[in-house]
Design a protein around this motif. Structure first.
Motif, PDB file in Angstrom:
ATOM      1  N   ASP A 166       0.829  -1.200   0.000  1.00 15.15           N
ATOM      2  CA  ASP A 166       0.000   0.000   0.000  1.00 15.15           C
ATOM      3  C   ASP A 166       0.867   1.255   0.000  1.00 15.15           C
ATOM      4  O   ASP A 166       0.594   2.225  -0.733  1.00 15.15           O
ATOM      5  N   THR A 167       1.947   1.245   0.775  1.00 10.48           N
ATOM      6  CA  THR A 167       2.843   2.402   0.866  1.00 10.48           C
ATOM      7  C   THR A 167       3.520   2.683  -0.464  1.00 10.48           C
ATOM      8  O   THR A 167       3.531   3.820  -0.954  1.00 10.48           O
ATOM      9  N   SER A 170       1.030   3.802  -3.243  1.00  5.92           N
ATOM     10  CA  SER A 170       0.516   5.145  -2.946  1.00  5.92           C
ATOM     11  C   SER A 170       1.564   6.195  -3.284  1.00  5.92           C
ATOM     12  O   SER A 170       1.250   7.241  -3.868  1.00  5.92           O
ATOM     13  N   GLN A 171       2.830   5.935  -2.934  1.00  4.79           N
ATOM     14  CA  GLN A 171       3.900   6.889  -3.209  1.00  4.79           C
ATOM     15  C   GLN A 171       4.182   7.029  -4.701  1.00  4.79           C
ATOM     16  O   GLN A 171       4.617   8.080  -5.153  1.00  4.79           O
ATOM     17  N   GLY A 173       1.853   7.026  -6.794  1.00  2.76           N
ATOM     18  CA  GLY A 173       0.641   7.623  -7.350  1.00  2.76           C
ATOM     19  C   GLY A 173      -0.277   6.607  -7.989  1.00  2.76           C
ATOM     20  O   GLY A 173      -1.239   6.959  -8.679  1.00  2.76           O
ATOM     21  N   LEU A 175      -2.966   4.662  -7.449  1.00  6.03           N
ATOM     22  CA  LEU A 175      -4.072   4.516  -6.500  1.00  6.03           C
ATOM     23  C   LEU A 175      -5.096   3.507  -7.021  1.00  6.03           C
ATOM     24  O   LEU A 175      -5.284   3.361  -8.223  1.00  6.03           O
ATOM     25  N   GLN A 282      -3.833   3.261   2.828  1.00  4.14           N
ATOM     26  CA  GLN A 282      -3.869   4.592   2.215  1.00  4.14           C
ATOM     27  C   GLN A 282      -4.728   4.616   0.952  1.00  4.14           C
ATOM     28  O   GLN A 282      -5.580   5.480   0.793  1.00  4.14           O
ATOM     29  N   SER A 283      -4.488   3.679   0.045  1.00  4.90           N
ATOM     30  CA  SER A 283      -5.212   3.731  -1.229  1.00  4.90           C
ATOM     31  C   SER A 283      -5.558   2.356  -1.790  1.00  4.90           C
ATOM     32  O   SER A 283      -6.375   2.259  -2.703  1.00  4.90           O
ATOM     33  N   ALA A 284      -4.936   1.307  -1.297  1.00  5.03           N
ATOM     34  CA  ALA A 284      -5.182  -0.033  -1.831  1.00  5.03           C
ATOM     35  C   ALA A 284      -6.439  -0.650  -1.221  1.00  5.03           C
ATOM     36  O   ALA A 284      -6.938  -0.194  -0.193  1.00  5.03           O
TER      37      ALA A 284
END
Length: 454
Positions: A166-167, A170-171, A173, A175, A282-284
């Motif tokens: 996920d990290t 997300s980093q 971009g 998403l 975060q986004s996953a």
């Protein structure tokens, strides 16, 4: 003969290398944030290290290396005359290109066990090779970015790997990725419940292909492997498994209540799901996928696979799992391991398709010294040496311009490479500096030049 490269391999332009470096640097930074340390292993291993670790399909995809010198010296005449490639191969090839980074890592752990502090968290970013059929996102030479932990049975490691995925995405971009999770114990339990435990590998390999060949294709392959029709009938509900993660877990609990191993797998999966939900992503999105099998023999617990955001036609961009007994094949028993891999090449294609490379800058000199006057060459090179000592990227155009046409060629070089600053002249320690973006021009000393470019 027209030059070419082998199928399934690629050349990389400066832009592509810069983009790949951006991805690798992002992944490495996340690895180190999570406490992993880097190692490297040879590009080729002894064949005995690799063979038999990936299942029948995997073994066929390993690139074998012919023995040095007279590679037929040890070949059996009978095998040669009969063209028996299975028996002949070990006699003419004792080494092979690595298929992945996990088995070499297991070999590394066993070989260096007295130097390692357990639990050992390592990451590795190196190329691997597979004699696969090239297609979009699938190459014969490609990089893997792996992170593994050995020496811990804690399920918190699985939770951390989901957070790691996920990290990183997300980093980058990227998403909306989906992290699919299953447990090999669940698959073993299902195989036992339907009476196909003796066909576990065939069952899981076929099941893993559901998204590629569809329900009918999976059934056909299972039948071809000798799995009975009544067993396939019992497992058909898995082909259309739906609902929330909790719904799926509840259904699995019911299906596997007669299997101790299957029930253990559900419990492990529930712990991971509940922990990730409590910590948040975060986004996953985390999704239980009971058809996820990954056709590798060494997974014993959790199995991971990451798919790209919806709308992007791409295979998995990451995967991994727990392998409780991998090091035992090299003589070190009871060392549990779990790890994941990032598919650099597929991640690249996804980022490219989604236009997420906009912030990546191609490495270029900050300033280029043009070459219009040979009498100042040495002075310019001394200035360049000083600039480089101050950490300023710079270069000298090597060929002297003796005509307007050659001067235009140098200016075209500046334009094509998008150089920001140019030193066009040097007169008595005074440099003529031009900003190619604003077209502003100024005269300055060497110290002023260094200060300005810094």
């Amino acid at each position: 003969m027209k030059p070419s490269i082998p199928k399934g391999t690629r050349d990389f332009s400066p832009v592509e290398v810069a983009n790949r470096t951006y991805i690798i640097d992002t992944i490495k930074k996340a690895f180190e944030t999570f406490g992993f340390q880097p190692i490297e292993t040879p590009s080729f291993e002894n064949s005995a290290t690799l063979m038999g670790k990936y299942g029948e399909e995997g073994d066929r995809l390993i690139f074998k290396i012919l023995n040095s010198g007279d590679y037929l010296a040890k070949a059996d005449d009978k095998n040669l005359s009969e063209k028996n490639s299975i028996k002949l191969t070990p006699q003419i090839s004792e080494k092979a290109l690595r298929y992945d980074l996990t088995v070499p890592f297991a070999r590394y752990v066993v070989q260096h066990q007295n130097e390692i502090t357990f639990p050992f968290k390592r990451y590795q970013v190196q190329p691997v090779w597979r004699a696969d059929r090239p297609q979009k996102g699938r190459f014969r030479e490609f990089f893997q970015c792996d992170a593994d932990v050995v020496g811990s049975q804690s399920l918190w490691q699985e939770v951390e790997f989901i957070q790691l995925y996920d990290t990183v995405f997300s980093q980058l971009g990227l998403l909306g990725t989906t992290i699919k999770i299953n447990n090999r114990k669940i698959l073993s339990g299902i195989a036992k419940v339907i009476g196909a435990q003796d066909k576990l590998i065939d069952f899981t390999v076929a099941l893993d292909k559901l998204d590629k060949i569809g329900k009918e294709g999976v059934i056909k392959e299972m039948l071809s492997k000798g799995i009975p029709e009544d067993a396939i009938e019992k497992v058909q509900p898995l082909f259309d498994f739906s609902g929330t993660n909790l719904n799926k877990l509840a259904s699995l609990e019911t299906l596997l209540k007669s299997s101790e191993e299957g029930t253990k797998g559900v419990e492990e999966l529930r712990f991971v799901i509940d922990s990730v939900e409590a910590l948040g992503l975060q986004s996953a999105r985390l999704e239980v996928d009971v058809t996820l099998a990954r056709g590798l023999n060494y997974y014993t617990g959790a199995i991971f696979e990451v798919s790209a955001p919806k709308g992007v036609q791409m295979g998995s961009i990451g995967g991994g799992g727990r392998y409780d007994d991998l090091t035992s094949v090299f003589g070190l028993k009871e060392v549990s391991g779990v790890g994941v891999s990032f598919g650099l090449d597929r991640i690249y294609l996804v980022l490219e398709e989604l236009g997420l490379f906009q912030t990546v800058d191609l490495p270029t000199p900050k300033v280029v010294f043009l070459n219009f006057d040979a009498t100042t060459d040495l002075l310019k090179m001394k200035a360049i040496k000083s600039l480089r000592e101050n950490g300023i990227k710079c270069e000298f155009y090597p060929d002297l311009a003796t005509s307007n046409k050659q001067q235009k060629k140098q200016w075209k070089y500046i334009s094509n490479r998008a150089i920001e600053h140019v030193v066009s002249h040097l007169d008595q320690d005074v440099f003529t500096l031009k900003n190619m973006i604003t077209n502003e021009q100024s005269n300055c000393s060497l110290s002023e030049l260094i200060q300005h470019l810094k």
